[in-house]
Design an enzyme around this catalytic site. Structure first.
Site, PDB file in Angstrom:
ATOM      1  N   CYS A 138       4.079 -50.452 -10.952  1.00 45.33           N
ATOM      2  CA  CYS A 138       4.668 -49.650 -12.024  1.00 45.33           C
ATOM      3  C   CYS A 138       3.627 -48.741 -12.673  1.00 45.33           C
ATOM      4  O   CYS A 138       3.945 -47.658 -13.136  1.00 45.33           O
ATOM      5  CB  CYS A 138       5.327 -50.556 -13.066  1.00 45.33           C
ATOM      6  SG  CYS A 138       6.370 -49.655 -14.234  1.00 45.33           S
ATOM      7  N   GLU A 208      10.364 -50.559  -6.645  1.00 40.63           N
ATOM      8  CA  GLU A 208      10.253 -49.224  -7.247  1.00 40.63           C
ATOM      9  C   GLU A 208      11.139 -48.231  -6.496  1.00 40.63           C
ATOM     10  O   GLU A 208      11.854 -47.437  -7.113  1.00 40.63           O
ATOM     11  CB  GLU A 208       8.794 -48.754  -7.249  1.00 40.63           C
ATOM     12  CG  GLU A 208       7.901 -49.480  -8.242  1.00 40.63           C
ATOM     13  CD  GLU A 208       8.258 -49.186  -9.687  1.00 40.63           C
ATOM     14  OE1 GLU A 208       8.848 -48.122  -9.966  1.00 40.63           O
ATOM     15  OE2 GLU A 208       7.945 -50.023 -10.545  1.00 40.63           O
TER      16      GLU A 208
END
Length: 223
Positions: A138, A208
């Protein structure tokens, strides 16, 4: 013992995933301005849900961090994640004619729930190194994506603002700090421990991609 630094090993493990992320139509739509507003709203709402749990994950990283400086840094990042959720996302939601309170009342959708559940299980149940491997995509993928998209820009002011948040030097410097810690830590890990870190890093990198894809597809609970 690996001759690669840990960050080199980690990035090599996700190069195919990152290539798929950059090629995703959600990101292409951000830069050329064609991304449907509803897809971006989906992303913002789910990202608000995600960041609340990501802040908790960073707080656990702070609790497990080996040094006082790292404790402070991860605690600051946890606060920063919540500030992003409250600030930037509230601004985006206002642009859609809604509010942060309305977004908070919307359901946490399957990909978001799966990602945050994996993240929290890993940081609570694993070592500090495993926790770092899980939270790192992230930071790092957003930094790389922000950098790539910043070079292209966007004709849409809303999308350009999102891109600039992750492409600017302030965010990039935070990511460089976490990467430096990752390499310092990597020097102390056994081969078995490094494999665990790589495994978590690859898994959350895949999440993601799934997160952007869920927004692109307009994911909902099927039943």
């Amino acid at each position: 013992m690996s001759t690669k630094t840990l960050t080199e090993e980690l990035w090599a493990a996700i190069e195919p995933v990152y290539a798929e992320i950059l090629a995703h139509p959600f990101l292409a739509g951000l830069t050329d301005g064609t991304l449907p507003r509803e897809a971006f709203r989906h992303f913002v709402v789910q990202d608000s849900h995600y960041l609340r749990d990501y802040a908790r994950a960073l707080a656990v990283c702070a609790a497990k961090a080996p040094g006082e400086q790292d404790v402070r840094a991860f605690a600051d990042d946890a606060v920063g994640a919540l500030a992003a959720e409250q600030g930037m996302h509230a601004e985006f939601l206002t642009a859609f004619g809604g509010s942060a309170e309305e977004a908070a009342a919307e359901p946490v959708l399957p990909t978001t729930r799966a990602y945050t559940s994996y993240l929290l299980a890993t940081v609570y149940g694993g070592s500090f190194a495993e926790a770092l491997g899980a939270v790192l995509p992230c930071y790092w993928i957003y930094a790389r994506v922000g950098e790539a998209l910043l070079a292209q820009g966007s004709p849409d002011p809303l999308y350009a603002k999102w891109i600039s948040t992750y492409g600017d030097e302030a965010f990039q410097s935070v990511v460089r700090r976490v990467l430096a810690l990752t390499d310092r830590l990597g020097e102390e890990l056994s081969a078995a421990e490094r494999r665990k870190v790589v495994g978590h890093f690859v898994t959350t990198s895949r999440y993601e991609w799934m997160f952007w894809d869920a927004a692109w597809r307009g994911e909902r609970w099927p039943v």
